[in-house]
Every structure is written in structure tokens, then in C-alpha cells.
Design a protein around this motif. Structure first.
Motif, PDB file in Angstrom:
ATOM      1  N   TYR A 173       0.844  -1.195   0.000  1.00  0.00           N
ATOM      2  CA  TYR A 173       0.000   0.000   0.000  1.00  0.00           C
ATOM      3  C   TYR A 173       0.878   1.242   0.000  1.00  0.00           C
ATOM      4  O   TYR A 173       1.749   1.402   0.853  1.00  0.00           O
ATOM      5  N   GLY A 174       0.697   2.104  -0.976  1.00  0.00           N
ATOM      6  CA  GLY A 174       1.483   3.325  -1.078  1.00  0.00           C
ATOM      7  C   GLY A 174       2.538   3.264  -2.158  1.00  0.00           C
ATOM      8  O   GLY A 174       3.235   4.242  -2.392  1.00  0.00           O
ATOM      9  N   ILE A 175       2.679   2.112  -2.816  1.00  0.00           N
ATOM     10  CA  ILE A 175       3.647   1.978  -3.904  1.00  0.00           C
ATOM     11  C   ILE A 175       2.898   1.589  -5.166  1.00  0.00           C
ATOM     12  O   ILE A 175       2.259   0.547  -5.218  1.00  0.00           O
ATOM     13  N   GLY A 176       2.982   2.462  -6.174  1.00  0.00           N
ATOM     14  CA  GLY A 176       2.382   2.186  -7.468  1.00  0.00           C
ATOM     15  C   GLY A 176       3.466   1.845  -8.474  1.00  0.00           C
ATOM     16  O   GLY A 176       4.630   1.618  -8.120  1.00  0.00           O
ATOM     17  N   ASN A 177       3.109   1.817  -9.742  1.00  0.00           N
ATOM     18  CA  ASN A 177       4.068   1.449 -10.792  1.00  0.00           C
ATOM     19  C   ASN A 177       5.263   2.399 -10.854  1.00  0.00           C
ATOM     20  O   ASN A 177       6.416   1.966 -10.902  1.00  0.00           O
ATOM     21  N   THR A 178       5.004   3.696 -10.861  1.00  0.00           N
ATOM     22  CA  THR A 178       6.084   4.671 -10.986  1.00  0.00           C
ATOM     23  C   THR A 178       7.033   4.607  -9.800  1.00  0.00           C
ATOM     24  O   THR A 178       8.259   4.573  -9.969  1.00  0.00           O
ATOM     25  N   ARG A 179       6.478   4.561  -8.603  1.00  0.00           N
ATOM     26  CA  ARG A 179       7.317   4.510  -7.407  1.00  0.00           C
ATOM     27  C   ARG A 179       8.092   3.197  -7.337  1.00  0.00           C
ATOM     28  O   ARG A 179       9.237   3.167  -6.901  1.00  0.00           O
ATOM     29  N   SER A 223      17.475  -6.938   0.799  1.00  0.00           N
ATOM     30  CA  SER A 223      17.791  -6.023   1.906  1.00  0.00           C
ATOM     31  C   SER A 223      17.915  -4.580   1.408  1.00  0.00           C
ATOM     32  O   SER A 223      17.498  -3.644   2.100  1.00  0.00           O
ATOM     33  N   ARG A 224      18.467  -4.373   0.198  1.00  0.00           N
ATOM     34  CA  ARG A 224      18.539  -3.021  -0.368  1.00  0.00           C
ATOM     35  C   ARG A 224      17.138  -2.468  -0.610  1.00  0.00           C
ATOM     36  O   ARG A 224      16.858  -1.303  -0.290  1.00  0.00           O
ATOM     37  N   LEU A 225      16.260  -3.306  -1.187  1.00  0.00           N
ATOM     38  CA  LEU A 225      14.881  -2.869  -1.429  1.00  0.00           C
ATOM     39  C   LEU A 225      14.201  -2.516  -0.110  1.00  0.00           C
ATOM     40  O   LEU A 225      13.544  -1.475   0.002  1.00  0.00           O
ATOM     41  N   ARG A 226      14.349  -3.374   0.880  1.00  0.00           N
ATOM     42  CA  ARG A 226      13.714  -3.163   2.183  1.00  0.00           C
ATOM     43  C   ARG A 226      14.215  -1.856   2.817  1.00  0.00           C
ATOM     44  O   ARG A 226      13.421  -1.069   3.324  1.00  0.00           O
ATOM     45  N   ASP A 227      15.519  -1.626   2.763  1.00  0.00           N
ATOM     46  CA  ASP A 227      16.090  -0.405   3.352  1.00  0.00           C
ATOM     47  C   ASP A 227      15.558   0.845   2.659  1.00  0.00           C
ATOM     48  O   ASP A 227      15.187   1.822   3.322  1.00  0.00           O
ATOM     49  N   ILE A 228      15.526   0.830   1.340  1.00  0.00           N
ATOM     50  CA  ILE A 228      15.057   1.994   0.579  1.00  0.00           C
ATOM     51  C   ILE A 228      13.600   2.295   0.903  1.00  0.00           C
ATOM     52  O   ILE A 228      13.223   3.444   1.143  1.00  0.00           O
ATOM     53  N   ILE A 229      12.770   1.253   0.941  1.00  0.00           N
ATOM     54  CA  ILE A 229      11.340   1.450   1.196  1.00  0.00           C
ATOM     55  C   ILE A 229      11.114   1.955   2.618  1.00  0.00           C
ATOM     56  O   ILE A 229      10.354   2.901   2.846  1.00  0.00           O
ATOM     57  N   ASN A 233      12.745   5.758   3.032  1.00  0.00           N
ATOM     58  CA  ASN A 233      12.384   6.881   2.162  1.00  0.00           C
ATOM     59  C   ASN A 233      10.898   7.043   1.891  1.00  0.00           C
ATOM     60  O   ASN A 233      10.495   8.076   1.367  1.00  0.00           O
ATOM     61  N   TYR A 234      10.073   6.043   2.195  1.00  0.00           N
ATOM     62  CA  TYR A 234       8.665   6.107   1.823  1.00  0.00           C
ATOM     63  C   TYR A 234       7.757   5.770   2.999  1.00  0.00           C
ATOM     64  O   TYR A 234       8.102   4.958   3.848  1.00  0.00           O
ATOM     65  N   VAL A 235       6.588   6.406   3.027  1.00  0.00           N
ATOM     66  CA  VAL A 235       5.561   6.084   4.011  1.00  0.00           C
ATOM     67  C   VAL A 235       4.644   5.064   3.357  1.00  0.00           C
ATOM     68  O   VAL A 235       4.067   5.331   2.300  1.00  0.00           O
ATOM     69  N   THR A 236       4.539   3.887   3.961  1.00  0.00           N
ATOM     70  CA  THR A 236       3.744   2.816   3.356  1.00  0.00           C
ATOM     71  C   THR A 236       2.893   2.114   4.413  1.00  0.00           C
ATOM     72  O   THR A 236       3.048   2.344   5.611  1.00  0.00           O
ATOM     73  N   GLU A 237       2.003   1.272   3.936  1.00  0.00           N
ATOM     74  CA  GLU A 237       1.158   0.383   4.743  1.00  0.00           C
ATOM     75  C   GLU A 237       0.490   1.080   5.920  1.00  0.00           C
ATOM     76  O   GLU A 237      -0.209   2.044   5.731  1.00  0.00           O
ATOM     77  N   GLY A 238       0.686   0.606   7.138  1.00  0.00           N
ATOM     78  CA  GLY A 238      -0.048   1.077   8.315  1.00  0.00           C
ATOM     79  C   GLY A 238       0.104   2.558   8.583  1.00  0.00           C
ATOM     80  O   GLY A 238      -0.870   3.250   8.910  1.00  0.00           O
ATOM     81  N   ASP A 239       1.322   3.066   8.446  1.00  0.00           N
ATOM     82  CA  ASP A 239       1.552   4.495   8.681  1.00  0.00           C
ATOM     83  C   ASP A 239       0.788   5.344   7.684  1.00  0.00           C
ATOM     84  O   ASP A 239       0.197   6.368   8.046  1.00  0.00           O
TER      85      ASP A 239
END
Length: 123
Positions: free
Chosen positions: A23-29, A54-60, A63-69
Motif C-alpha cells: 500500500y502506497g507503492i504504485g508502478n512509478t514509485r 535487503s537493499r529494497l527493504r532499506d530503501i522502502i 524513504n517512503y511512508v507505506t502500509e499502516g503508517d
């Protein structure tokens, strides 16, 4: 199965598509994240190495507000609109479209009352 931001990503899909399950990540992001993590977008999720994951997890996470938050943030924004009694807040209370769409025809999804689970209205 890979778990990022509390979401299990499907193994059979390309990682560019699988990231959109968050939630919070679309195609462009998703493409921005993959570019920053230096991962090919057409790579299958199951073929990712631990370093790439681990790189993907760290970046997300950094740098991004996703899911519950993000869900909480959206709910607080709507609650604020309702509390200050602005036009959009009143539309949310009434269950009508808040962004100027027509309601004489269309807008049925917002206007009709929701059927209880397991029951359907026929008419």
C-alpha cells in the motif's frame, strides 16, 4: 516468499509488479525504488538475492511512508476534514464523492448502502 513492509510479495511475478502489492507503492514509485536499489524490474521475485532484498527493504523503509503508517495518515486527514466541517468533510460524512464528480447519474458505489457480508441485494 519475500516479506517487505509487512507484506508478502508473490514469488511468480516480476519484482516491479510485486512491489505494487504494498500500500502506497504504485508502478512509478516501484520503478524508482528498483532503480535506486539497482535491481532489474523484469526479474522474478523468487530469483532475488538476499542483498537485493535487503537493499529494497532499506530503501522502502527509510524513504517512503507505506502500509499502516500511510493508512493512519489518510484516516487522520479525513478525520480532520470532518472535524473542521469543511465541504469535503461533509461529503465524507454523507458518503458522497468528495472531488466534484456528478451524482445525478453515476456515483453508485459511494451512494448505495453496503450490503452486509453474505447477503446480496437484488433489484
Amino acid at each position: 516468499m519475500i516479506r517487505i513492509a509487512g507484506v508478502d510479495l508473490p514469488d511468480q511475478k516480476n519484482i516491479g509488479i510485486a512491489l505494487t502489492y504494498i500500500y502506497g507503492i504504485g508502478n512509478t514509485r516501484a520503478l524508482e525504488i528498483l532503480k535506486a536499489a539497482e535491481v532489474e524490474s523484469n526479474k522474478r521475485t523468487r530469483t532475488l538475492t538476499d542483498q537485493e532484498v535487503s537493499r529494497l527493504r532499506d530503501i522502502i523503509e527509510n524513504n517512503y511512508v507505506t502500509e499502516g503508517d500511510l493508512r493512519r495518515l489518510v484516516a487522520l486527514n479525513i478525520k480532520r476534514l470532518v472535524q473542521i466541517n469543511c465541504y469535503r468533510g461533509r461529503r465524507h460524512i454523507q458518503g458522497l464523492p468528495a472531488r466534484g464528480q456528478r451524482t445525478k447519474t453515476n456515483a453508485q458505489t459511494r451512494k448505495r448502502e453496503r450490503a452486509k457480508s453474505g447477503t446480496r441485494k437484488f433489484n
